[in-house]
Design an enzyme around this catalytic site. Structure first.
Site, PDB file in Angstrom:
ATOM      1  N   ASP A 155      36.991  40.617  33.864  1.00  0.00           N
ATOM      2  CA  ASP A 155      37.786  39.771  32.893  1.00  0.00           C
ATOM      3  C   ASP A 155      37.600  40.430  31.432  1.00  0.00           C
ATOM      4  O   ASP A 155      37.311  39.488  30.384  1.00  0.00           O
ATOM      5  CB  ASP A 155      37.522  38.321  32.908  1.00  0.00           C
ATOM      6  CG  ASP A 155      37.934  37.787  34.189  1.00  0.00           C
ATOM      7  OD1 ASP A 155      38.532  38.487  34.938  1.00  0.00           O
ATOM      8  OD2 ASP A 155      37.839  36.749  34.648  1.00  0.00           O
ATOM      9  N   ASP A 197      41.982  37.751  34.908  1.00  0.00           N
ATOM     10  CA  ASP A 197      42.364  36.319  34.797  1.00  0.00           C
ATOM     11  C   ASP A 197      43.752  36.383  34.567  1.00  0.00           C
ATOM     12  O   ASP A 197      44.146  36.887  33.561  1.00  0.00           O
ATOM     13  CB  ASP A 197      41.478  35.600  33.780  1.00  0.00           C
ATOM     14  CG  ASP A 197      41.139  34.415  34.025  1.00  0.00           C
ATOM     15  OD1 ASP A 197      40.945  33.993  35.283  1.00  0.00           O
ATOM     16  OD2 ASP A 197      41.172  33.374  33.283  1.00  0.00           O
ATOM     17  N   HIS A 220      46.809  33.655  34.766  1.00  0.00           N
ATOM     18  CA  HIS A 220      47.133  32.183  35.082  1.00  0.00           C
ATOM     19  C   HIS A 220      48.615  32.142  34.535  1.00  0.00           C
ATOM     20  O   HIS A 220      49.303  32.536  33.663  1.00  0.00           O
ATOM     21  CB  HIS A 220      46.535  31.433  34.092  1.00  0.00           C
ATOM     22  CG  HIS A 220      44.801  31.297  34.548  1.00  0.00           C
ATOM     23  ND1 HIS A 220      44.250  31.028  35.897  1.00  0.00           N
ATOM     24  CD2 HIS A 220      44.001  31.395  33.593  1.00  0.00           C
ATOM     25  CE1 HIS A 220      43.076  31.264  35.797  1.00  0.00           C
ATOM     26  NE2 HIS A 220      42.717  31.303  34.267  1.00  0.00           N
ATOM     27  N   HIS A 260      48.691  26.001  34.288  1.00  0.00           N
ATOM     28  CA  HIS A 260      47.848  26.211  35.098  1.00  0.00           C
ATOM     29  C   HIS A 260      46.994  24.884  35.113  1.00  0.00           C
ATOM     30  O   HIS A 260      46.688  24.421  34.285  1.00  0.00           O
ATOM     31  CB  HIS A 260      46.809  27.406  34.987  1.00  0.00           C
ATOM     32  CG  HIS A 260      45.975  27.773  36.277  1.00  0.00           C
ATOM     33  ND1 HIS A 260      44.746  27.383  36.165  1.00  0.00           N
ATOM     34  CD2 HIS A 260      46.500  28.140  37.168  1.00  0.00           C
ATOM     35  CE1 HIS A 260      44.297  27.629  37.129  1.00  0.00           C
ATOM     36  NE2 HIS A 260      45.187  28.194  38.144  1.00  0.00           N
ATOM     37  N   HIS A 315      44.553  29.710  28.388  1.00  0.00           N
ATOM     38  CA  HIS A 315      44.119  31.275  28.410  1.00  0.00           C
ATOM     39  C   HIS A 315      44.855  32.151  29.476  1.00  0.00           C
ATOM     40  O   HIS A 315      45.153  31.483  30.400  1.00  0.00           O
ATOM     41  CB  HIS A 315      42.570  31.264  28.375  1.00  0.00           C
ATOM     42  CG  HIS A 315      42.268  30.935  29.627  1.00  0.00           C
ATOM     43  ND1 HIS A 315      41.961  29.589  30.008  1.00  0.00           N
ATOM     44  CD2 HIS A 315      41.930  31.658  30.622  1.00  0.00           C
ATOM     45  CE1 HIS A 315      41.528  29.519  31.313  1.00  0.00           C
ATOM     46  NE2 HIS A 315      41.368  30.746  31.614  1.00  0.00           N
ATOM     47  N   LYS A 349      43.555  37.265  39.501  1.00  0.00           N
ATOM     48  CA  LYS A 349      43.043  36.091  40.225  1.00  0.00           C
ATOM     49  C   LYS A 349      43.454  34.840  39.090  1.00  0.00           C
ATOM     50  O   LYS A 349      43.612  34.977  38.013  1.00  0.00           O
ATOM     51  CB  LYS A 349      41.458  36.213  40.360  1.00  0.00           C
ATOM     52  CG  LYS A 349      40.909  36.144  38.929  1.00  0.00           C
ATOM     53  CD  LYS A 349      39.392  36.594  39.123  1.00  0.00           C
ATOM     54  CE  LYS A 349      38.673  36.620  37.908  1.00  0.00           C
ATOM     55  NZ  LYS A 349      38.934  35.534  37.015  1.00  0.00           N
ATOM     56  N   CYS A 409      32.958  33.845  35.256  1.00  0.00           N
ATOM     57  CA  CYS A 409      33.473  34.711  36.187  1.00  0.00           C
ATOM     58  C   CYS A 409      32.513  35.648  36.843  1.00  0.00           C
ATOM     59  O   CYS A 409      32.622  36.183  37.930  1.00  0.00           O
ATOM     60  CB  CYS A 409      34.663  35.160  35.786  1.00  0.00           C
ATOM     61  SG  CYS A 409      35.862  34.056  35.611  1.00  0.00           S
TER      62      CYS A 409
HETATM   63  C1  VGL Z   1      36.650  32.607  32.555  1.00  0.00           C
HETATM   64  C2  VGL Z   1      36.966  30.306  32.208  1.00  0.00           C
HETATM   65  C3  VGL Z   1      38.239  30.353  32.851  1.00  0.00           C
HETATM   66  C4  VGL Z   1      35.914  33.740  32.814  1.00  0.00           C
HETATM   67  C5  VGL Z   1      37.984  32.617  33.224  1.00  0.00           C
HETATM   68  O1  VGL Z   1      36.477  34.810  33.096  1.00  0.00           O
HETATM   69  O2  VGL Z   1      34.777  33.711  32.966  1.00  0.00           O
HETATM   70  N1  VGL Z   1      36.106  31.492  32.247  1.00  0.00           N
HETATM   71  N2  VGL Z   1      38.773  31.371  33.099  1.00  0.00           N
HETATM   72 ZN    ZN Z   2      40.742  31.476  33.582  1.00  0.00          ZN
END
Ligand code: VGL
Ligand code: ZN
Length: 202
Positions: free
Chosen positions: A12, A50, A52, A56, A85, A110, A155
């Protein structure tokens, strides 16, 4: 070069998690250059992204009266609510512009189902719905993983623990990660990764 059984998993490294992003992880941009350098040691490089849909269920904006970083109970367990986000197709969901994306053999997205979040690159937050990454790695004969990226306490942590549970040899390069550190989440994540048999290195 490391053996072909080793993969670098880059978690990510997206604009929304870097400086100025919607869910900026302090110092997030600083990991980009050293991750690019580390990629040169690996014949297998995997990215997660990430990804979404708008609206979401992990977004606080979907829960009237709730603010970002509050918790709610979802059918699959407790869930932190986040600012909007990494919305599919947005600039924030894109990889950091300096990240060497040409080196990614595969990009695993994901969190693309509206009603369930996915911190881990292996399983959604119900801990049972697979993303397909395990099968991809196993069919390439990969047994050893080095994880880097954002965020260390979300993550990266969940991906590392799942990978260890699946039987991979897992190292997290903490110097190439940055954390959100919500209410002690960084210390808890480090302890949980160590308990799971993940090697933490700097
Ligand atoms: C993440 C919060 C929400 C991450 C992703 O990549 O750590 N944290 N979505
Ligand atoms: Zn996320």
């Amino acid at each position: 070069m490391r053996p072909d059984t080793n993969a670098l998993v880059v978690i990510d490294v997206q604009n929304d998690f870097c400086d100025g992003g919607a869910l900026a992880v302090p110092g997030g941009s600083a990991v980009v250059a050293p991750i690019n350098a580390l990629m040169q040691e690996f014949s297998a490089v995997v990215f997660s992204q990430d990804w979404h849909p708008a609206g979401h269920s992990s977004f606080a904006s979907e829960h009237p009266g709730k603010a970002p970083l509050e918790m709610i109970e979802m059918p699959y367990g407790p869930q932190v609510l986040w600012p909007d986000h990494c919305v599919q197709g947005s600039a924030g969901a894109g990889f950091h512009p300096d990240l060497d994306t040409a080196r990614a053999d595969v990009i695993v997205r994901k969190g693309y189902r509206r009603t369930i979040d996915s911190y881990s690159a292996f399983f959604e937050n119900d801990h049972t719905t697979p993303t397909g990454l395990e099968g991809y790695l196993r069919s390439r004969g990969i047994t050893n993983l080095t994880l880097v990226g954002l965020a260390l306490d979300f993550c990266v942590q969940y991906s590392a623990r799942d990978a260890a549970r699946l039987g991979f040899d897992v190292e997290v390069r903490c110097d190439l990660c940055r954390a959100i550190d919500l209410g002690g989440s960084l210390a808890a994540a480090r302890a949980a990764m160590q308990d799971a048999g993940v090697r933490l290195s700097d």
